[in-house]
Each structure stands twice: as C-alpha cells, then as structure tokens.
Design an enzyme around this catalytic site. Structure first.
Site, PDB file in Angstrom:
ATOM      1  N   HIS A 264      41.798  24.225  50.563  1.00 36.79           N
ATOM      2  CA  HIS A 264      42.981  25.493  50.173  1.00 36.79           C
ATOM      3  C   HIS A 264      40.999  26.159  50.764  1.00 36.79           C
ATOM      4  O   HIS A 264      40.655  26.727  49.487  1.00 36.79           O
ATOM      5  CB  HIS A 264      42.699  24.870  49.164  1.00 36.79           C
ATOM      6  CG  HIS A 264      44.456  26.682  48.563  1.00 36.79           C
ATOM      7  ND1 HIS A 264      45.618  25.760  49.279  1.00 36.79           N
ATOM      8  CD2 HIS A 264      44.085  27.191  47.888  1.00 36.79           C
ATOM      9  CE1 HIS A 264      46.267  27.488  48.562  1.00 36.79           C
ATOM     10  NE2 HIS A 264      44.695  27.854  48.555  1.00 36.79           N
ATOM     11  N   HIS A 301      43.600  29.803  39.244  1.00 36.65           N
ATOM     12  CA  HIS A 301      42.717  30.420  39.304  1.00 36.65           C
ATOM     13  C   HIS A 301      43.105  31.909  37.807  1.00 36.65           C
ATOM     14  O   HIS A 301      44.505  32.563  37.633  1.00 36.65           O
ATOM     15  CB  HIS A 301      43.033  31.643  40.228  1.00 36.65           C
ATOM     16  CG  HIS A 301      43.789  32.006  41.632  1.00 36.65           C
ATOM     17  ND1 HIS A 301      45.205  30.930  41.736  1.00 36.65           N
ATOM     18  CD2 HIS A 301      44.240  32.997  41.691  1.00 36.65           C
ATOM     19  CE1 HIS A 301      45.509  32.014  42.598  1.00 36.65           C
ATOM     20  NE2 HIS A 301      45.472  32.992  42.197  1.00 36.65           N
ATOM     21  N   ASP A 307      45.407  42.697  39.728  1.00 43.37           N
ATOM     22  CA  ASP A 307      46.807  42.731  39.551  1.00 43.37           C
ATOM     23  C   ASP A 307      46.680  41.757  40.606  1.00 43.37           C
ATOM     24  O   ASP A 307      46.512  42.769  41.539  1.00 43.37           O
ATOM     25  CB  ASP A 307      47.248  43.744  38.451  1.00 43.37           C
ATOM     26  CG  ASP A 307      47.483  44.163  37.376  1.00 43.37           C
ATOM     27  OD1 ASP A 307      46.336  43.343  37.139  1.00 43.37           O
ATOM     28  OD2 ASP A 307      48.069  44.865  36.449  1.00 43.37           O
ATOM     29  N   HIS A 337      47.029  31.974  36.295  1.00 44.46           N
ATOM     30  CA  HIS A 337      47.594  31.463  36.610  1.00 44.46           C
ATOM     31  C   HIS A 337      47.591  30.661  37.905  1.00 44.46           C
ATOM     32  O   HIS A 337      46.272  30.669  37.998  1.00 44.46           O
ATOM     33  CB  HIS A 337      48.983  32.464  37.409  1.00 44.46           C
ATOM     34  CG  HIS A 337      48.863  33.491  39.415  1.00 44.46           C
ATOM     35  ND1 HIS A 337      47.257  34.592  38.530  1.00 44.46           N
ATOM     36  CD2 HIS A 337      49.007  33.241  40.251  1.00 44.46           C
ATOM     37  CE1 HIS A 337      46.813  35.345  39.811  1.00 44.46           C
ATOM     38  NE2 HIS A 337      47.835  33.896  40.384  1.00 44.46           N
TER      39      HIS A 337
END
Length: 386
Positions: A264, A301, A307, A337
């Site tokens: 990934h 991560h 943000d 998240h």
C-alpha cells in the site's frame, strides 16, 4: 502555472508603446502578478484603463459563522443536503475553515452573468461534481465538465456559464497560492517523467473575449472577508492580448495517472496540488497492491500534524462503510483513523478499485461552521466500533 502561455495580440517588447489600429491611441498595459514583483505574473493589454471605478456600493461580511473552533471528533457531513440557490455566490456554503483556507460546497442553479466576481483574498479551486459550462475570464474562456478542477488565481475577474440548473461544486479558497506539487517539477518548472500528469493535461484559456464597451459594470470583490460591490466604467473583459505565467486553468481528475506499488502506497502519491498550508489529493481508479500478502485497504495512521478531509465523488469507497456521493469525512489531527470495521478483510484478494474522491490535508486544525453542523450525521466518530 509555471509555464508560458499567450493569447491575442501583444507588442514585440514589454513596457513599450502598443498602438490601437488607425491611430486611435495606445492600449493600456497591466502587470498581473503575485508576491510583489517576484512571483508568477502576466502582462495584459486593455482597450480601456482597468482602473476606472465609477462608484463604490455596499460591502457585505462574508466571514464563515464558526460553531466549533476546537474539534476532536471525526465527522461525516452529508454534502448533497446543501440546498441549491440561484445566485453563484449565494449558493456557496462554507463548511470548514482556518486562517489558511475555506472549504465548502455550492449548488448554483443559474449562471453568473449579472455581475463579475473577483476574489482578492484567495486562490480558488473549484471541483465540478455535477454540471458543465464555461469559465469566462479576462484571460479567455475555459470549458469545464464533471471531474474538472478549475484553478483561479487570486485577483482574476470572472463569470461562469452553466449548461443546466443541476450543478454541484466543491470549492476551496486558499490564502496561499495553489501550485502543482514541487516534487513533480524540475528546477525550470517542467513536470517530470514520473509525475502523475503533465502539461498536456492542463487546459489553458482560449477564445479571448475583447469587449470595447463603456457604461456601468458591477464587479463584486472579496477582500478581507468582505464582499465589496464596485461599479467600473468599462467592461472588464477588454483585453486584446496577454502573455505570462499567471492565469486560470483546468485539470480533469480523469487525467490523473495513479501511482501503485507492491504494498500500500501512502497518501502523498495521490497529491495533485500544493500550497504552503495544505495539499489536495485525487483518488482515482487504480490497481491494488500486488505483493502476494498485500492488504489493499489503508493501514491505520495518526493524523498528528494535519486534519484530513475527503470528499467522495463516485465509485466504491473501499475503506469506508456507509459512504455515498457527496459525503465529506473529517478526520482531525491528534487521533488515529483507518479503515472501517471489515474493510481490511474485504480488501484482501481484490485487484482494483473504481473510486473517485478529493482529499484536502491541512497543516493547521480546521474549525466547523454552523452550516457544517447541520450536515453532520452525529455518529461517524463511533463508526470504528465493532
């Protein structure tokens, strides 16, 4: 953009006399530049003086009405709940903001034709989710359609013609210039061979309009968060020619070529634009990772320094549950998240994704407006519970 373009008629040497036909006087030169005299600039040649203000009318406060200034909740906003509005500027609904940018949505029903607009505060990025038409500027016209990013540097006077009444736009107003990613450019500004797009994909202005008209022309100018209405004595689109590096352009998300790997790849491989205070990334259909033990879903991560905002455009959003077109997720800095429950397992063995999304990562925290809270589903922050 860091490459040269020209339209119309210009004199052979800058800052010299450029006469109108039949001895009718001289054209009026205007330097249109940024960062003093050091940034990118263009030289425009007007039929009339571009300085002729006839009247100053009202000023209206356009500052976003903030509801939450210190946010630590992951949130999901239902973007298509934004109600359409006739006027282009009145349709804009600011949702997230800080001192660097305003992020919002708009659903204008009518073309912008009764006045001209200039944002003197910020570069504008408009992403076209629904609709098509033409961006008309003093630099020329740019056609647009679904999937296009329109980049409008600060100070450019423009109007917009829509083909239909069903239009959906994502917009970002940036207080620092919007550029292509520096790591994809050489020292001369040329996009490199490994860049996910190149100069051929950039649509520059065409069909220069030259209006030799005097009268009353209303220009609404955004400056210091207020919208000022000024009446000019000549048509803003009276340019006979221009050249330089500072102008509006468009780029289609469908021309972004994804970078993939055996495992990934991190979000920066999707980067499309950069500023000093945030980046914009494009998620597009791509082959998944091809290591025999690869997990295509993104790993968990931590957003410590930024943000993360994702606007979901189309397709199957592999890493999330219960996501649809027009949804916006906000993952605030300071907490980790990752994929929704079950997404990691579902992704194993899959070969490709067909998703489209636009991501904005800011380097300073975002505040939520009153309008954003009206779109918040109120429960997204619990979506990682089993």
């Amino acid at each position: 953009m860091p490459f040269y373009h020209t339209l119309g008629h210009i004199p052979p040497k800058r800052h010299t006399q450029f006469g109108k036909p039949n001895g009718q006087g001289l054209y009026y030169e205007q330097l249109f530049g940024t960062i003093g005299f050091e940034g990118m600039s263009s030289l425009l040649y007007h039929v009339h003086r571009p300085t002729m203000v006839r009247e100053v009318l009202e000023s209206v406060d356009m500052a976003p009405k903030l509801a939450i200034q210190k946010n630590m909740l992951a949130r999901k906003l239902i973007g298509f709940n934004i109600a359409p509005a006739d006027d282009f500027l009145e349709s804009r609904v600011p949702l997230l903001a800080n001192n660097d940018l305003i992020f919002g949505l708009a659903a204008p029903r009518q073309s912008l034709t009764t006045y001209f607009y200039k944002n003197a505060d910020a570069d504008e990025l408009l992403f076209v989710h629904r609709g098509s038409g033409r961006l008309r500027t003093l630099f020329g016209t740019i056609p647009f359609q679904y999937g296009d990013y329109l980049i409008i540097p600060r100070g450019i006077i423009y109007q917009i013609d829509f083909d239909t009444t069903d239009n959906r736009l994502l917009y970002v107003e940036s207080h620092s210039p919007i550029y292509t990613p520096k790591r994809y450019r050489n020292q001369f500004g040329q996009l490199l061979e490994h860049s996910p797009f190149c100069e051929r994909d950039i649509i520059r202005p065409r069909d220069l309009e030259t209006h030799d008209e005097t009268g009353d022309f209303l220009i609404k100018i955004k400056k210091q968060g207020s919208l000022h209405s000024l009446v000019y004595a000549s048509h803003p689109f009276d340019v006979v020619g221009w050249d330089g590096y500072n102008y509006p352009y468009s780029f289609s998300i469908f021309n972004f070529e994804p970078i993939t790997g055996r495992v990934h790849q991190p979000p920066p491989v999707h980067q499309t634009f950069q500023t000093d205070s945030f980046v914009v990334c494009s998620f597009v259909p791509r082959l998944y990772d091809y290591h025999p033990l690869a997990i295509p879903a993104p790993y968990n991560h931590s957003n410590i320094d930024s943000d993360e905002v994702i606007y979901y455009v189309d397709g199957d959003f592999m890493s999330r549950n219960d996501i649809a077109q027009g949804h916006i997720t906000l993952h605030p800095g300071g907490i980790p998240h990752g994929p929704a429950p079950g997404a990691m397992e579902r992704s194993i063995g899959k070969k490709e994704t067909q998703e489209y999304a636009v991501m904005v990562d800011t380097f300073r925290p975002l505040m939520l407006t009153e309008q954003a809270l009206k779109l918040d589903d109120g429960k997204y922050y619990k979506s990682w519970l089993d």
